[in-house]
Design a protein around this motif. Sequence first.
Motif, short mmCIF file in Angstrom:
data_model
loop_
_atom_site.label_atom_id
_atom_site.label_comp_id
_atom_site.label_asym_id
_atom_site.label_seq_id
_atom_site.Cartn_x
_atom_site.Cartn_y
_atom_site.Cartn_z
N UNK A 114 1.29 -1.17 -0.16
CA UNK A 114 0.13 0.21 -0.20
C UNK A 114 0.84 0.97 -0.13
N UNK A 115 1.86 1.24 0.74
CA UNK A 115 2.62 2.34 0.73
C UNK A 115 3.40 2.61 -0.55
N UNK A 116 4.04 1.64 -1.04
CA UNK A 116 4.49 1.60 -2.88
C UNK A 116 3.20 2.56 -3.55
N UNK A 117 2.38 2.22 -3.22
CA UNK A 117 1.19 1.93 -4.42
C UNK A 117 1.25 4.01 -4.12
N UNK A 118 1.41 4.09 -2.74
CA UNK A 118 0.86 5.58 -1.95
C UNK A 118 2.00 6.74 -3.07
N UNK A 119 3.87 5.94 -2.82
CA UNK A 119 4.16 6.58 -4.07
C UNK A 119 4.23 7.14 -5.24
N UNK A 120 4.33 6.07 -5.77
CA UNK A 120 3.94 6.29 -7.15
C UNK A 120 2.88 7.05 -7.62
N UNK A 121 1.10 6.54 -6.43
CA UNK A 121 0.58 8.12 -6.89
C UNK A 121 0.53 8.99 -7.13
N UNK A 122 1.11 9.58 -5.60
CA UNK A 122 1.48 11.07 -5.50
C UNK A 122 3.03 11.19 -6.49
N UNK A 123 3.85 10.04 -6.89
CA UNK A 123 5.02 10.36 -8.04
C UNK A 123 3.68 11.21 -9.34
N UNK A 124 3.49 9.63 -10.16
CA UNK A 124 3.00 10.22 -11.13
C UNK A 124 1.17 10.89 -11.35
N UNK A 125 1.22 11.16 -10.09
CA UNK A 125 0.32 11.98 -10.33
C UNK A 125 -1.75 11.24 -10.64
N UNK A 126 -1.94 9.66 -10.75
CA UNK A 126 -2.32 9.09 -10.78
C UNK A 126 -3.73 9.13 -10.25
N UNK A 127 -5.03 9.13 -10.28
CA UNK A 127 -6.46 9.39 -10.21
C UNK A 127 -6.35 8.76 -8.71
N UNK A 128 -6.65 9.79 -7.70
CA UNK A 128 -5.99 9.48 -6.48
C UNK A 128 -7.32 8.43 -6.14
N UNK A 129 -8.42 8.50 -6.84
CA UNK A 129 -9.89 7.33 -6.49
C UNK A 129 -9.01 5.90 -6.64
N UNK A 130 -7.75 5.68 -7.41
CA UNK A 130 -6.76 4.48 -7.50
C UNK A 130 -6.95 4.28 -6.14
N UNK A 131 -7.21 4.79 -4.51
CA UNK A 131 -6.38 4.36 -3.68
C UNK A 131 -7.44 3.67 -2.68
N UNK A 132 -8.73 3.46 -3.63
CA UNK A 132 -9.39 2.49 -3.13
C UNK A 132 -9.31 1.35 -3.02
N UNK A 133 -8.79 0.84 -4.76
CA UNK A 133 -7.94 -0.42 -5.20
C UNK A 133 -6.50 -1.17 -3.77
N UNK A 134 -6.30 0.10 -3.40
CA UNK A 134 -5.24 -0.50 -2.65
C UNK A 134 -5.93 -0.44 -1.84
N UNK A 135 -6.82 0.04 -0.87
CA UNK A 135 -6.75 -0.66 0.31
C UNK A 135 -7.64 -1.72 0.18
N UNK A 136 -8.43 -1.99 -0.61
CA UNK A 136 -8.91 -3.46 -0.50
C UNK A 136 -8.36 -4.12 -0.79
#
Length: 461
Positions: A114-136
Amino acid sequence: MKIFFVEPAICLSAFAMTLTSPLTTQYVYRRIWEETSNYSFVSDSNISECGKNKSSPIFAFQEEVQKKVSLFNLQMDISGLIPGLVSTFILLSHSDHRGRKFPLILSSVGSLATSVWLCLLSYFAFPFQLLIASTFIGALCGNSTTFLGACFAYIVDQCTEQKQRTIRIAIIDFILGLVTGLTGLSSGYFIRGLGFMWSFFIIAMAHAINLIYISFFLGDSLKETSSQNVSISCSEGFKNLFYRTYMLFKNASGRQRYFLCLLLFTMIAYFFVIIGVSPIFILYELDSPLCWNEVFIGYGSALGSVTFFSSFLGIWLFSYCMEDIHMAFIGIVTTMAGMVMTAFARTTPMMFLVRLPFLFTIVPLSVLRSMISKAVRSTEQGTLFACIAFLETLGGVTAVSTFNGIYSATVAWYPGFTFLLSAVLLLIPAVSLCVVKCTSWNEGSYALLTQEESSEDTSDR
């Protein structure tokens, strides 16, 4: 050579979890702010990004952002509910026979992912809604409740005396408070100095180091039983998990079963309120009239974490002059007072001062865990903490979802309503504790179980 101290793993996990929560909330807050408006979020001593005048356009806009953040938090929590419930129950109940390390390892893997995904999410500015998938996905591996439940079971495995168990659990809460306090104090500086991406990277490194320690250095307190029942099928093993939970209550006498259920209800009712209202503090502080920036939020989190240290001191001192149940009641009453004060806090000094009544907030959780663990046999501790973790996961997600929904619906007309409601709801565990006390609960009740367990062991020989 193996090390039989789970405390280093708790420290690293507490650091990572404490840093993740405010960073994630503020990251989502800024992303929603920037995507809703046409300008970037500016964080400094200037309060232009937080309107205090209800007639100004910025005030209405920030209320809309508050609602959206609260609802998004609700969606994230719901997404991890079912997988978190299933994985927590299976992993912790299974640990009675397979050892405590496996749930610790698997939940650490999920947190790392989950923390690695947060790194990628903030670095590439992916849609923050993808946090829901990482939580699951993270919840499938076991959440923070799974990790802490396994740690508490690990500690209980090593404690034989009743008072030693209460103090040891309080020490764990003290460690959690010390680490979370220092982490909360520095969280704002992490954001300002490193930005979100590097802050999430540090969290990922902490989880990685923790995973290495647990996998290669930590010994298993139940290693000698890990080779039992190897030949049973998966379906049979899954069925046995629920059977052991059923037997946990069936094997108890009527009086013990009554107290066990009542104490579980008391702890979960209190846990429901405390966990549910916790995320609201950050949103409440970001909103007007406080309009805190990330540094002030870090200060507030640090002061809030002092409660772990003060709760440990309270348990250590009160244990010499009063019973566990009285300590729990003191914690509930003082927390109620803190909720009421928070509802009417309108200035920064007042918001800092409201932390004082929360000094003993953790006392009921530590004491009730200890009381419940004393009410079952030593061979049922893993199953017990699986039940507790299962109820905490269900209650925690339900609570956060409920309180986020309530805050979203009431923030426009009275932001402090959620805290007043929390104070009222705390009457439920307070009344439940009174019922426990009035039905002749005392520390000597544990002796009955000890005698039962000893007689059964003798009859088996």
